[in-house]
Design a protein around this motif. Structure first.
Motif, PDB file in Angstrom:
ATOM      1  N   THR A   1       0.837  -1.122  -0.032  1.00  0.00           N
ATOM      2  CA  THR A   1       0.111   0.113  -0.129  1.00  0.00           C
ATOM      3  C   THR A   1       0.816   1.275   0.213  1.00  0.00           C
ATOM      4  O   THR A   1       1.729   1.302   0.772  1.00  0.00           O
ATOM      5  N   VAL A   2       0.528   2.309  -0.761  1.00  0.00           N
ATOM      6  CA  VAL A   2       1.290   3.560  -0.695  1.00  0.00           C
ATOM      7  C   VAL A   2       0.110   4.558  -0.458  1.00  0.00           C
ATOM      8  O   VAL A   2      -0.926   4.709  -0.958  1.00  0.00           O
TER       9      VAL A   2
ATOM     10  N   ALA B   1       8.909   0.994  -6.982  1.00  0.00           N
ATOM     11  CA  ALA B   1       8.540  -0.184  -7.586  1.00  0.00           C
ATOM     12  C   ALA B   1       7.687  -0.148  -8.866  1.00  0.00           C
ATOM     13  O   ALA B   1       8.195  -0.342  -9.729  1.00  0.00           O
ATOM     14  N   PRO B   2       6.563   0.509  -8.573  1.00  0.00           N
ATOM     15  CA  PRO B   2       5.721   0.815  -9.958  1.00  0.00           C
ATOM     16  C   PRO B   2       6.554   1.774 -10.674  1.00  0.00           C
ATOM     17  O   PRO B   2       6.321   1.569 -11.902  1.00  0.00           O
ATOM     18  N   ILE B   3       7.324   2.677 -10.211  1.00  0.00           N
ATOM     19  CA  ILE B   3       8.008   3.585 -11.217  1.00  0.00           C
ATOM     20  C   ILE B   3       8.969   2.825 -12.072  1.00  0.00           C
ATOM     21  O   ILE B   3       8.889   2.699 -13.545  1.00  0.00           O
TER      22      ILE B   3
ATOM     23  N   CYS C   1       4.026   7.674  -6.968  1.00  0.00           N
ATOM     24  CA  CYS C   1       4.153   6.855  -7.811  1.00  0.00           C
ATOM     25  C   CYS C   1       3.727   7.304  -9.452  1.00  0.00           C
ATOM     26  O   CYS C   1       3.609   6.824 -10.286  1.00  0.00           O
ATOM     27  N   ALA C   2       3.821   8.714  -9.443  1.00  0.00           N
ATOM     28  CA  ALA C   2       3.621   9.503 -10.540  1.00  0.00           C
ATOM     29  C   ALA C   2       2.366   9.018 -11.391  1.00  0.00           C
ATOM     30  O   ALA C   2       2.606   8.686 -12.600  1.00  0.00           O
TER      31      ALA C   2
ATOM     32  N   LYS D   1       5.811  19.738 -12.224  1.00  0.00           N
ATOM     33  CA  LYS D   1       4.423  20.425 -12.676  1.00  0.00           C
ATOM     34  C   LYS D   1       3.237  19.783 -13.314  1.00  0.00           C
ATOM     35  O   LYS D   1       2.238  20.099 -12.998  1.00  0.00           O
ATOM     36  N   ILE D   2       3.900  18.862 -13.976  1.00  0.00           N
ATOM     37  CA  ILE D   2       2.602  17.921 -14.751  1.00  0.00           C
ATOM     38  C   ILE D   2       1.892  16.985 -13.783  1.00  0.00           C
ATOM     39  O   ILE D   2       0.782  16.961 -13.724  1.00  0.00           O
ATOM     40  N   ILE D   3       2.706  16.431 -12.946  1.00  0.00           N
ATOM     41  CA  ILE D   3       2.051  16.013 -11.900  1.00  0.00           C
ATOM     42  C   ILE D   3       1.168  16.565 -10.932  1.00  0.00           C
ATOM     43  O   ILE D   3       0.021  16.266 -10.788  1.00  0.00           O
TER      44      ILE D   3
END
Lengths: 210, 274
Positions: A49-50, B123-125, B200-201, B224-226
């Motif tokens: 979980t994040v 990890a997801p990045i 996680c962007a 800034k996009i995020i």
């Protein structure tokens, strides 16, 4: 709490409570899995979980209807500094550790210290939960050890397995019972002070209608 | 298809003359990133945009050393790599082989920045990167993201993310006063909803096609996009009194922000709004 008129449709009316319950504990002890098992009665390997994820579960008990709002938090230590934001206003907390990992019990004790700083003892119901009973063969924390710690700190205690569905329901049920009992104690304490028409839900939990 | 071919050749020209383009026509690059990078060139383009290509060239061989290194074992079974290994579940079916690479990249990063340590949100990045480039390239791209694009996001105490949460919230005041007021009233700290988005962007929030388009712009224009994506999501979820009717309590609002409407996350809508 509420008088029902026999033979009318009002008979089934029970008080309804909404409780915020927060799951705390180290990374990979099974917080999300416990919530998932409880709400969906299923098990799947979940991703770390994040931040936080959310579940709700409604319980129709004999004396009341309870809605649990379950806040499932990230366990990694990095998130520790922001965790008070998650448990603020909680009515109950499950401190989860992994019975096959002694370190996680230590961390659960640290969580407890945090909670004790934030809440008065009668403000929150805390349960210590040793998860992963399915890994009993690799056990590093004995039942007695968990039990003893819970007893000295006045916590509910339960050993569970989200994977094999062992005592997960019972844990949440025990928390529900404890919360209800506290509502009743509060109500009777108040009425003992001469206020006979105190509504059950006034002290903390929001009152809804079933 | 015709358009795609045209774009591909435009991008090839850019990548082959990158320094010139960067120096003289940065605006044009930005515009093309906003239109979306052709899938066949995306991995290469990200490496150029992020500067990870240069970084790799300056550090040849360093990744292999890091990836081969040993981690000091942590006590207990709940050690960090479990998160990494589970992270591969994010990948679409058939890409399970990336699991090993994911593990290597994250381990290498942990050894590269031992004082920072591994953060699960990485990890997801790394997984998104690995779907576009080999492990060594993905590693340096991850380094760039963690150090240049989102500095401090993954370090102890999450101070950088808390600060950006406050900034997001004050921007929301301008963008959608209604949403701002609602969140203030319910005392919902930005950390409660933006942690996963930012760390996680958006790779765990948006549908895949939207993730890629957001990242195209992110690599070109930065954090800034995020922020902009976050603001669009907030505005379209909580931005009118009509939408707020079903978000009376703190919990309902949080739930709504966790389960965003697919409509507003859809690629064309989102990119246009951003």
């Amino acid at each position: 709490a509420q008088k029902a008129m026999p033979g009318t449709s009002l008979e089934g009316i029970r008080p309804a409570y909404i409780y915020k319950i927060v799951l705390l504990g180290s990374t990979s002890v099974g917080k999300s899995s416990l919530a998932y098992r409880y709400v969906k009665n299923d098990f799947k390997e979940s991703l770390p979980t994040v931040g936080c994820s959310f579940f709700t579960q409604t319980l129709n008990l004999e004396i009341a209807t309870i809605k649990f709002e379950i806040w499932d938090t990230a366990g990694q230590e990095k998130y520790h500094s922001v965790c008070h934001l998650y448990y603020r206003g909680a009515h109950a907390a499950l401190l989860v550790y992994d019975i096959a990992n002694k370190e996680t019990l230590k961390r659960a004790k640290l969580w407890l210290r945090d909670l004790e700083k934030e809440f008065l003892p009668d403000e929150i119901v805390i349960a210590l939960v040793g998860n992963k009973m399915d890994l009993a063969a690799e056990r590093e924390v004995t039942t007695e050890e968990g039990e003893e710690f819970a007893r000295t700190k006045g916590l509910l205690f339960m050993e569970t397995s989200a994977k094999s569905n062992h005592q997960v329901n019972d844990t949440f049920m025990a928390v529900a019972q404890e919360l209800l009992q506290r509502e009743q104690e509060k109500a009777s304490a108040l009425s003992a002070h001469g206020r006979s028409t105190v509504h059950l839900g006034e002290s903390g939990a929001k009152m809804g209608c079933c | 298809l015709e358009v795609l071919r045209q774009r591909e050749s435009k991008w090839l020209d850019m990548l082959n003359n990158w320094d010139k383009w960067m120096a003289k026509k940065h605006k044009k690059i930005r515009l093309r990133c906003q239109k979306g990078i052709p899938p066949s060139l995306r991995g290469r383009a990200w490496q150029y945009l992020s500067g990870s290509k240069v970084k790799l060239e300056q550090n040849i061989g360093k990744f292999d050393v890091s990836a081969a290194g040993d981690l000091v074992a942590r006590p207990g079974r709940g050690c960090w790599w479990r998160g990494a290994v589970l992270g591969w579940l994010l990948l679409p079916p058939g890409l399970g082989h990336l699991q090993q690479d994911l593990f290597r990249v994250l381990k290498a990063y942990t050894l590269y920045r031992p004082e920072e340590g591994y953060c699960q949100a990485q990890a997801p990045i790394a997984a998104v990167l690995l779907m576009h480039m080999p492990a060594e390239q993905a590693f340096w791209c991850l380094v760039q993201i963690c150090e240049k694009y989102l500095p401090g996001y993954y370090s102890e105490k999450l101070e950088a993310i808390q600060l950006d949460g406050q900034i997001l919230f004050s921007l929301l005041h301008k963008v959608s006063p209604v949403a701002y007021k609602h969140l203030s009233k319910q005392k919902i700290d930005p950390i409660l909803y933006m942690t996963e988005w930012f760390m996680c962007a958006f790779s765990r929030t948006l549908p895949w096609s939207s993730v890629l388009r957001v990242w195209d712009m992110f690599f070109c224009e930065g954090v800034k996009i995020i922020f902009r994506v976050g603001l669009v999501l907030l505005k379209h979820t909580l931005g009118s009194s009509d939408k707020l009717k079903s978000c009376q309590g703190q919990y309902e609002t949080m739930e709504r922000l966790r389960a965003l409407s697919p409509k507003i996350m859809q690629e064309t809508f989102l990119v246009q709004e951003v």
